[in-house]
Design a protein around this motif. Structure first.
Motif, PDB file in Angstrom:
ATOM      1  N   ASN A   1       0.841  -1.201   0.000  1.00 42.93           N
ATOM      2  CA  ASN A   1       0.000   0.000   0.000  1.00 42.93           C
ATOM      3  C   ASN A   1       0.872   1.246   0.000  1.00 42.93           C
ATOM      4  O   ASN A   1       0.609   2.194  -0.747  1.00 42.93           O
ATOM      5  CB  ASN A   1      -0.905   0.042   1.234  1.00 42.93           C
ATOM      6  CG  ASN A   1      -2.217  -0.703   1.000  1.00 42.93           C
ATOM      7  OD1 ASN A   1      -2.465  -1.168  -0.112  1.00 42.93           O
ATOM      8  ND2 ASN A   1      -3.018  -0.847   2.032  1.00 42.93           N
TER       9      ASN A   1
ATOM     10  N   TYR B 122       0.591   3.867  -2.985  1.00 42.27           N
ATOM     11  CA  TYR B 122       0.076   5.223  -2.791  1.00 42.27           C
ATOM     12  C   TYR B 122       1.195   6.253  -2.555  1.00 42.27           C
ATOM     13  O   TYR B 122       1.008   7.231  -1.839  1.00 42.27           O
ATOM     14  CB  TYR B 122      -0.960   5.237  -1.658  1.00 42.27           C
ATOM     15  CG  TYR B 122      -2.103   4.298  -1.954  1.00 42.27           C
ATOM     16  CD1 TYR B 122      -2.991   4.574  -2.994  1.00 42.27           C
ATOM     17  CD2 TYR B 122      -2.260   3.103  -1.256  1.00 42.27           C
ATOM     18  CE1 TYR B 122      -4.016   3.700  -3.317  1.00 42.27           C
ATOM     19  CE2 TYR B 122      -3.281   2.232  -1.568  1.00 42.27           C
ATOM     20  CZ  TYR B 122      -4.165   2.517  -2.606  1.00 42.27           C
ATOM     21  OH  TYR B 122      -5.164   1.644  -2.935  1.00 42.27           O
TER      22      TYR B 122
ATOM     23  N   LEU C 160      -6.466  -3.868   3.574  1.00 35.48           N
ATOM     24  CA  LEU C 160      -6.445  -3.408   4.968  1.00 35.48           C
ATOM     25  C   LEU C 160      -7.448  -4.175   5.831  1.00 35.48           C
ATOM     26  O   LEU C 160      -7.206  -4.387   7.016  1.00 35.48           O
ATOM     27  CB  LEU C 160      -6.730  -1.901   5.044  1.00 35.48           C
ATOM     28  CG  LEU C 160      -5.563  -0.991   4.634  1.00 35.48           C
ATOM     29  CD1 LEU C 160      -5.950   0.471   4.802  1.00 35.48           C
ATOM     30  CD2 LEU C 160      -4.313  -1.287   5.454  1.00 35.48           C
TER      31      LEU C 160
HETATM   32  P1  ADP Z   1      -6.593  -1.417  -1.843  1.00 35.39           P
HETATM   33  O1  ADP Z   1      -6.494  -2.733  -2.470  1.00 35.39           O
HETATM   34  O2  ADP Z   1      -7.531  -0.502  -2.527  1.00 35.39           O
HETATM   35  O3  ADP Z   1      -5.249  -0.790  -1.609  1.00 35.39           O
HETATM   36  P2  ADP Z   1      -6.766  -1.516   1.011  1.00 35.39           P
HETATM   37  O4  ADP Z   1      -7.801  -2.155   1.848  1.00 35.39           O
HETATM   38  O5  ADP Z   1      -5.379  -1.984   1.154  1.00 35.39           O
HETATM   39  O6  ADP Z   1      -7.273  -1.656  -0.452  1.00 35.39           O
HETATM   40  O7  ADP Z   1      -6.810   0.033   1.287  1.00 35.39           O
HETATM   41  C1  ADP Z   1      -8.038   0.691   1.344  1.00 35.39           C
HETATM   42  C2  ADP Z   1      -7.885   2.144   0.921  1.00 35.39           C
HETATM   43  O8  ADP Z   1      -7.091   2.844   1.885  1.00 35.39           O
HETATM   44  C3  ADP Z   1      -7.156   2.266  -0.342  1.00 35.39           C
HETATM   45  O9  ADP Z   1      -8.038   2.250  -1.430  1.00 35.39           O
HETATM   46  C4  ADP Z   1      -6.483   3.630  -0.237  1.00 35.39           C
HETATM   47  O10 ADP Z   1      -7.348   4.639  -0.672  1.00 35.39           O
HETATM   48  C5  ADP Z   1      -6.266   3.802   1.246  1.00 35.39           C
HETATM   49  N1  ADP Z   1      -4.857   3.482   1.635  1.00 35.39           N
HETATM   50  C6  ADP Z   1      -4.388   2.343   2.161  1.00 35.39           C
HETATM   51  N2  ADP Z   1      -3.069   2.446   2.445  1.00 35.39           N
HETATM   52  C7  ADP Z   1      -2.694   3.686   2.083  1.00 35.39           C
HETATM   53  C8  ADP Z   1      -1.451   4.412   2.127  1.00 35.39           C
HETATM   54  N3  ADP Z   1      -0.341   3.865   2.591  1.00 35.39           N
HETATM   55  N4  ADP Z   1      -1.454   5.684   1.681  1.00 35.39           N
HETATM   56  C9  ADP Z   1      -2.578   6.247   1.224  1.00 35.39           C
HETATM   57  N5  ADP Z   1      -3.778   5.613   1.141  1.00 35.39           N
HETATM   58  C10 ADP Z   1      -3.822   4.356   1.572  1.00 35.39           C
END
Ligand code: ADP
Length: 455
Positions: free
Chosen positions: A356, A360, A425
Motif C-alpha cells: 500500500n 500510494y 487493509l
Molecule cells: P486497496 O487494495 O484498494 O489498496 P486496502 O484495503 O489496502 O485496499 O486500502 C483501502 C484504501 O485505503 C485504499 O483504497 C487507499 O485509498 C487507502 N490506503 C491504504 N493504504 C494507504 C497508504 N499507505 N497511503 C494512502 N492511502 C492508503
C-alpha cells in the motif's frame, strides 16, 4: 409432564408442595390434639376419683358417704362399690359394662356399645367391719373426640378452599411473571417470520432476569444485523467488482465479432480482454485468501518464529517492486524479536501494508518517496510493535474510519490499476485482531501515512 409449559409445571409443583404441607399440618395437629386430650382426660379422671374420697368417711364403724359427693364432675361419672364389688352409690354411663372388673389404681380404655371410655378404679381400706371401698370414675371419651372431630371437619372444609385460592393466586402470579416470555417469543416469531432484522425484543419495565436476558438478546441481534448487512454489502461489492471486467470483456468481444477488424485492432482488444482477466483473477485470488483466512473454523497455525528475520526478508522481497516505482524501502528492525503467531499471516499483513505504501506513493516528494518498516519489542508486558510509514499521498481524515472495511477505496483514481479492490487493509485488520492485537492509521493528506500494529 415433559411437554407441559413452565407455567403449568410451576403451578403443579407449587400446588403439590402446598397440599403436602397442608396434609402434614393437619396430621400433626390431630396427633398432638389426640395426645393432649388423652393426657388431660387421664389426669382429670384420676384427680376426680382421688378427691371423691374426701367425702367418704368411716363413722362409728359405719361407712358415711357425704351427700355432697358430686357423682358427675367434669364429665366423670363416679360410682362407689363395697369391697365385694357391690354398687353402693352412683352409676356408670349408659353402655358401659356394669360388670367390668375393678382394678386398683389402673387407668385404661374400654370400648363398649360403640363408645370409648376411660376408666380409673381406686381402692381404699377402712377399719374392721367395713373393709374397703372402691371408687370408679368413667369418662366418655367421645365427648372430647367430638370436639376434635368438629375441628377436623372445619379444617377439612376450609383447607381445600384455602388451597384452591392459593393455587389460583399462584397461577396468576406465575402467568404474570411469564408474560414477558410470551411477548419475547411472539416478537422473535415476528422477526423470523418477516425477516425483519431491524426489529428488537420489547424490554419489560422491571429490571429482572428477563430484562437482562432481553437486553443481551437485543445486543446479539444488533451484532447479527451488522454482520448480515456487511455480508449483504460484501456480496453486492463482489458482484459489482466481477461485473465490471466481464462487461468490458463482453464489449470487446462484441466489437471484434461485429465485422472484420485489422490485426492491430484484434491485438488491442485481446490485450484489453487479457487485462480484465488478470484483474478478475487477482480479485478471485484475494477473495479466496480473505475467505480462507477469515474462516473462523480455521485456527491460526501458531508457532514461535523470529519476527525480525521475517521483516528483513519481506523488505528484501518487496524492494524490487519498490524500485520499479522509484520508492525507497527502508527498515529499522530491532534484532531477535521472537513472536508466537501465524508466520504466513504475519507475512501477508506486512506485505499488504508495505505494498500500500508503495502503491500510494507520490511523485516529487521531497527527498524522494520512501516506505519505512520499523519493528520494536514494545513496552514490557505487551507484544512487538510494527510501524509502516510512508511519505505518500496520505488519506483524508473522513476516509480513515472506513479504510479497514472490505471493498473500501479512499482514492478511486489510484485504485483502478487492476489489483486494488479495497481488501488489503480489512485483511490486515483481521490478522492483527486474530493475534489479539490492534491496528491504527494516522495520516496527513499530501504528507504521508503511518500504520501501527500493536501485537
Ligand atoms: P486497496 O487494495 O484498494 O489498496 P486496502 O484495503 O489496502 O485496499 O486500502 C483501502 C484504501 O485505503 C485504499 O483504497 C487507499 O485509498 C487507502 N490506503 C491504504 N493504504 C494507504 C497508504 N499507505 N497511503 C494512502 N492511502 C492508503
Amino acid at each position: 409432564m415433559k411437554n407441559l409449559s413452565i407455567k403449568n409445571k410451576v403451578t403443579i409443583y407449587y400446588s403439590a408442595v402446598l397440599i403436602a404441607v397442608a396434609v402434614i399440618l393437619v396430621a400433626a395437629f390431630l396427633i398432638t390434639m389426640d395426645y393432649q386430650t388423652k393426657t388431660t382426660t387421664k389426669s382429670n379422671l384420676i384427680k376426680t376419683v382421688q378427691s371423691s374420697f374426701e367425702d367418704i368417711e368411716q363413722e362409728h364403724g359405719k361407712l358415711d358417704i357425704d351427700d355432697d359427693l358430686d357423682l358427675y364432675k367434669k364429665g366423670v361419672a363416679l360410682s362407689v362399690y363395697s369391697n365385694k364389688g357391690k354398687l353402693i352409690r352412683g352409676s356408670v354411663p349408659g353402655s358401659f359394662p356394669e360388670n367390668a372388673a375393678l382394678k386398683n389404681d389402673s387407668c385404661r380404655e374400654i370400648t363398649s356399645g360403640g363408645e370409648k371410655y376411660m376408666v380409673y378404679d381406686l381402692y381404699t381400706k377402712y377399719g374392721k367391719g367395713i373393709g374397703g371401698v372402691w371408687v370408679r370414675g368413667v369418662y366418655n371419651m367421645d365427648t372430647s373426640v367430638m370436639a376434635g372431630r368438629s375441628i377436623m371437619i372445619f379444617m377439612l372444609m376450609i383447607l381445600p378452599v384455602i388451597i384452591l385460592l392459593a393455587i389460583l393466586f399462584g397461577r396468576r402470579i406465575t402467568k404474570k411473571s411469564f408474560q414477558p416470555i410470551a411477548e419475547i417469543t411472539s416478537a422473535a416469531d415476528d422477526i423470523s417470520g418477516e425477516n425483519d432484522f431491524a426489529k428488537r425484543l420489547p424490554l419489560g419495565e422491571s429490571r429482572d432476569e428477563l430484562y437482562y436476558l432481553t437486553v443481551t438478546l437485543n445486543q446479539m441481534m444488533d451484532r447479527l444485523e451488522k454482520a448480515f448487512d456487511s455480508e449483504k454489502q460484501f456480496s453486492s461489492d463482489v458482484s459489482h467488482e466481477l461485473r465490471t471486467p466481464v462487461s468490458v470483456v463482453l464489449a470487446e468481444c462484441e466489437y471484434i465479432l461485429e465485422e472484420n477488424r485489422s490485426q492491430e485492432q484484434y491485438k488491442e482488444s485481446i490485450e484489453s480482454i487479457k487485462k480484465q482477466c488478470v484483474r478478475t483473477m487477482s480479485l478471485i485470488q484475494q477473495l479466496l485468501q480473505l475467505s480462507r483466512s477469515m474462516d473462523k473454523g480455521a485456527a491460526l497455525e501458531k508457532e514461535e518464529f523470529d519476527l525480525s528475520s521475517l521483516c528483513v526478508s519481506v523488505i528484501d522481497e518487496l524492494s524490487y517492486v519498490a524500485d520499479e516505482k522509484n520508492v525507497k524501502l527502508e527498515g529499522e528492525i530491532d534484532k531477535g524479536i521472537i513472536y508466537n503467531g501465524d508466520q504466513t499471516m504475519m507475512m501477508r499483513l506486512l506485505v499488504n501494508l508495505i505494498t500500500n505504501g508503495i502503491k500510494y506513493s507520490q511523485n516529487g516528494a521531497a527527498g524522494g518517496s520512501y516506505v519505512k518498516l520499523s519493528l520494536g519489542a514494545g513496552a514490557s508486558g505487551s507484544g512487538p510493535v510494527i510501524i509502516v510509514e510512508d511519505n505518500g499521498i496520505g488519506i483524508k481524515a473522513d476516509d480513515i474510519p472506513g479504510i479497514f472495511d472490505r471493498f473500501y477505496k479512499a482514492d478511486r483514481s489510484r485504485t483502478e490499476d487492476g489489483n486494488s479492490f479495497g481488501l488489503g487493509l480489512s485483511m490486515a485488520k483481521w490478522i492483527t485482531e486474530a493475534h489479539g492485537g490492534e491496528i491504527t492509521a494516522e495520516s496527513t493528506p499530501g504528507e504521508g501515512s503511518r500504520f501501527t500494529v500493536r501485537l
